[in-house]
Design a protein around this motif. Structure first.
Motif, PDB file in Angstrom:
ATOM      1  N   UNK B 127       0.837  -1.199   0.000  1.00 25.53           N
ATOM      2  CA  UNK B 127       0.000   0.000   0.000  1.00 25.53           C
ATOM      3  C   UNK B 127       0.874   1.252   0.000  1.00 25.53           C
ATOM      4  N   UNK B 128       1.416   1.575  -1.154  1.00 21.63           N
ATOM      5  CA  UNK B 128       2.232   2.785  -1.297  1.00 21.63           C
ATOM      6  C   UNK B 128       1.804   3.500  -2.571  1.00 21.63           C
ATOM      7  N   UNK B 129       2.232   4.750  -2.691  1.00 19.08           N
ATOM      8  CA  UNK B 129       1.898   5.588  -3.850  1.00 19.08           C
ATOM      9  C   UNK B 129       0.383   5.508  -4.126  1.00 19.08           C
ATOM     10  N   UNK B 130      -0.024   5.177  -5.330  1.00 24.07           N
ATOM     11  CA  UNK B 130      -1.460   5.262  -5.656  1.00 24.07           C
ATOM     12  C   UNK B 130      -2.312   4.253  -4.890  1.00 24.07           C
ATOM     13  N   UNK B 131      -1.670   3.333  -4.145  1.00 21.60           N
ATOM     14  CA  UNK B 131      -2.417   2.436  -3.263  1.00 21.60           C
ATOM     15  C   UNK B 131      -2.167   2.747  -1.784  1.00 21.60           C
ATOM     16  N   UNK B 132      -1.565   3.893  -1.511  1.00 25.49           N
ATOM     17  CA  UNK B 132      -1.251   4.276  -0.131  1.00 25.49           C
ATOM     18  C   UNK B 132      -2.506   4.603   0.668  1.00 25.49           C
ATOM     19  N   UNK B 175       4.479   8.870  -1.257  1.00 28.49           N
ATOM     20  CA  UNK B 175       4.491   7.453  -0.823  1.00 28.49           C
ATOM     21  C   UNK B 175       3.197   7.071  -0.115  1.00 28.49           C
ATOM     22  N   UNK B 176       2.619   8.005   0.630  1.00 30.01           N
ATOM     23  CA  UNK B 176       1.376   7.719   1.370  1.00 30.01           C
ATOM     24  C   UNK B 176       0.149   7.762   0.472  1.00 30.01           C
TER      25      UNK B 176
END
Lengths: 234, 234
Positions: B127-132, B175-176
């Motif tokens: 769960x980072x970037x566009x899935x953060x 990143x979040x």
């Protein structure tokens, strides 16, 4: 060679702490003198405040950099800052040893940078990069992280790790004039085997043998800029 | 829109503080709700330690990220972290307002990042970037500095300022999953005239009017990588 190692990990049994201990032992073994500041153990004060200055030049408005300059000259910086500054000036090599927190240093180590790299003493006006106050010294960043090496690089999801650390490698260590060695990165640390961790320690021990001879990373070249830091025509 | 503004300057009369006050007033005037955390005024604890956790999952070895995960789930994070996490989750826009210290945030604000961007709650595993965990929110960095604008850019002595801040813009906020707006930089602040400073405040007031419509900086695109974050063949 005199080495000052600044370490910042909250867990003394961590692999980051093992790297710090290994560096101190290896460098001593190679004949160097090593001082260690373990910031968590020292309960280092991370936060830049007016309490850092026993003799304020302006009591109504706190400009941190101006007070650094003044209090360095008048020998009135707080004792914890003075002790680290003495260790830094005595050192030929500075090692910053830490776990990567958000692609940078843990806050406690950022507080060492903010408070110890004193304006006036270390940099100021035009004394940056190859004219910085710490020219002639070397700096090594030794850093553990959870990410895998293949997440970095030009094709990696995060890009080059050295680019993520540009604020530290160039903007901080290079800015002061130090020769900045390529960082020692220990990747994927929580997820690898003990044997792999032993291999990293062994690689680090080997690497430290040649630390006085390594070339530094390329930094901005002041000869390409005029006295106002404007690029010279080529 | 709900806005959470995190401010970190030791001098309440500073221009950085004026920008924070202006942002709170302007955004309220535009009809938004604003909460402000003034980290110096709050005497925010910058340093990540075991004291952040009322219920340790491992008493013998402190893995900060693992304890974050566990204590977030069990609602046992320290009260100061919980309050900031609540404010962050309630916000549509996060503003980080600070003076540039060594091409990064002051340590007190780094400590906010280290302690509040809790593993598990905000990011973790893939769960980072566009899935953060903070997808759908916006982030704005508002930053004062001594350097002149002409020291930055592809030909500037320091390179692009956004590249110096990559650890924050991409490595932290991006990143979040947040949409990271182009930072608002106030250059050369200690050396410019009051009129120039008023102009910056006025520019900032204008800019904030459109902050809900701005596009974000480009971040790594997860669709270009496989589930192990290896680049897909193109």
């Amino acid at each position: 060679m005199q080495v000052h190692l600044v370490h910042a990990h909250p867990e003394p049994q961590s692999f980051s702490s093992a790297l710090a201990q290994m560096a101190a032992a290896s460098l001593s073994g190679y004949g160097h003198s090593v001082t260690v500041s373990d910031l968590y153990q020292m309960q280092w004060n991370a936060v830049a405040t007016a309490h850092d200055f026993a003799d304020r030049t302006d009591h109504d408005y706190m400009n941190y950099a101006l007070e650094q300059r003044h209090n360095h000259k008048s020998d009135t910086l707080s004792a914890d800052i003075m002790a680290e500054l003495d260790a830094l000036f005595a050192a030929d090599l500075l090692i910053l040893n830490f776990p990567l927190y958000w692609f940078s240093t843990p806050a406690i180590l950022k507080g060492w940078i903010d408070r110890v790299l004193v304006a006036g003493a270390i940099y100021g006006g035009k004394r940056i990069y190859s004219k910085g106050g710490l020219v002639g010294k070397r700096a090594l960043v030794t850093c553990t992280l959870g990410g895998r090496a293949d997440m970095f690089g030009d094709d990696g999801i995060h890009g080059q790790l050295n680019d993520m650390l540009k604020h530290l490698l160039q903007g901080t260590l290079g800015y002061t004039g130090m020769t900045v060695l390529n960082p020692f990165y220990a990747y994927h640390v929580p997820y690898i085997s003990d044997a792999d961790r032993q291999q990293i320690l062994s690689d680090y021990h080997e690497r430290l043998a040649g630390v006085t001879d390594e070339k530094g990373l390329i930094m901005p070249d002041l000869s390409q800029f005029d006295s106002r830091f404007q690029p010279l025509a080529t």
